[in-house]
Design a protein around this motif. Structure first.
Motif, PDB file in Angstrom:
ATOM      1  N   PRO A  10       0.741  -1.220  -0.102  1.00 49.82           N
ATOM      2  CA  PRO A  10       0.084  -0.083   0.048  1.00 49.82           C
ATOM      3  C   PRO A  10       0.786   1.402   0.152  1.00 49.82           C
ATOM      4  CG  PRO A  10      -0.033  -0.924   2.197  1.00 49.82           C
ATOM      5  CD  PRO A  10       0.714  -1.882   1.236  1.00 49.82           C
ATOM      6  N   GLU A  11       0.253   2.143  -0.675  1.00 47.43           N
ATOM      7  CA  GLU A  11       1.219   3.545  -0.739  1.00 47.43           C
ATOM      8  C   GLU A  11       1.136   4.047   0.879  1.00 47.43           C
ATOM      9  OE1 GLU A  11      -1.615   6.823  -2.252  1.00 47.43           O
ATOM     10  OE2 GLU A  11      -1.699   5.074  -3.492  1.00 47.43           O
ATOM     11  N   PRO A  12       2.432   4.963   1.063  1.00 48.28           N
ATOM     12  CA  PRO A  12       2.569   5.346   2.622  1.00 48.28           C
ATOM     13  C   PRO A  12       1.510   6.473   2.813  1.00 48.28           C
ATOM     14  CG  PRO A  12       4.460   5.640   1.067  1.00 48.28           C
ATOM     15  CD  PRO A  12       3.442   5.096   0.194  1.00 48.28           C
ATOM     16  N   GLY A  13       1.047   6.068   3.915  1.00 53.54           N
ATOM     17  CA  GLY A  13      -0.234   6.831   4.699  1.00 53.54           C
ATOM     18  C   GLY A  13      -1.682   6.354   4.260  1.00 53.54           C
ATOM     19  N   LYS A  14      -1.702   5.502   3.462  1.00 55.70           N
ATOM     20  CA  LYS A  14      -3.029   5.146   3.093  1.00 55.70           C
ATOM     21  C   LYS A  14      -3.817   4.658   4.087  1.00 55.70           C
ATOM     22  CE  LYS A  14      -5.322   2.405  -0.675  1.00 55.70           C
ATOM     23  NZ  LYS A  14      -5.268   1.506  -1.777  1.00 55.70           N
ATOM     24  N   PHE A  15      -3.383   3.898   4.846  1.00 55.21           N
ATOM     25  CA  PHE A  15      -3.934   3.298   6.066  1.00 55.21           C
ATOM     26  C   PHE A  15      -4.349   4.580   6.883  1.00 55.21           C
ATOM     27  CE2 PHE A  15      -5.755   0.731   9.303  1.00 55.21           C
ATOM     28  CZ  PHE A  15      -5.152   0.922  10.657  1.00 55.21           C
TER      29      PHE A  15
END
Length: 74
Positions: A10-15
């Motif tokens: 997942p791309e950084p910061g998505k969560f």
């Protein structure tokens, strides 16, 4: 031969963004009767704690005038 699996990262910061969106949604919801009940219980618990402290001070001979220490909240 090297195993080259393509794992979906997942791309950084998505969560974090998803969590922030979920939190904003929950905060935007109207209060329920359950929320009202919990708020009321919390206020009553604070009042009981205040009254216990007032009683403790009235039983302690070195506290002085209890009436001036227990100023009304309103």
């Amino acid at each position: 031969m090297t195993h080259t699996a393509n794992h979906a990262v997942p791309e950084p910061g998505k969560f974090r963004r998803a969590l922030a969106a979920a939190w904003a949604f929950l905060q935007a919801m109207e209060s329920t009767s359950f929320d009202y009940t919990l708020d009321r219980i919390e206020r009553l618990e604070r009042e009981v704690a205040r009254l216990k402290e007032e009683l403790r001070q009235s039983r302690d001979p070195g506290t002085g005038d209890v009436a001036s220490a227990a100023a009304p909240d309103h």
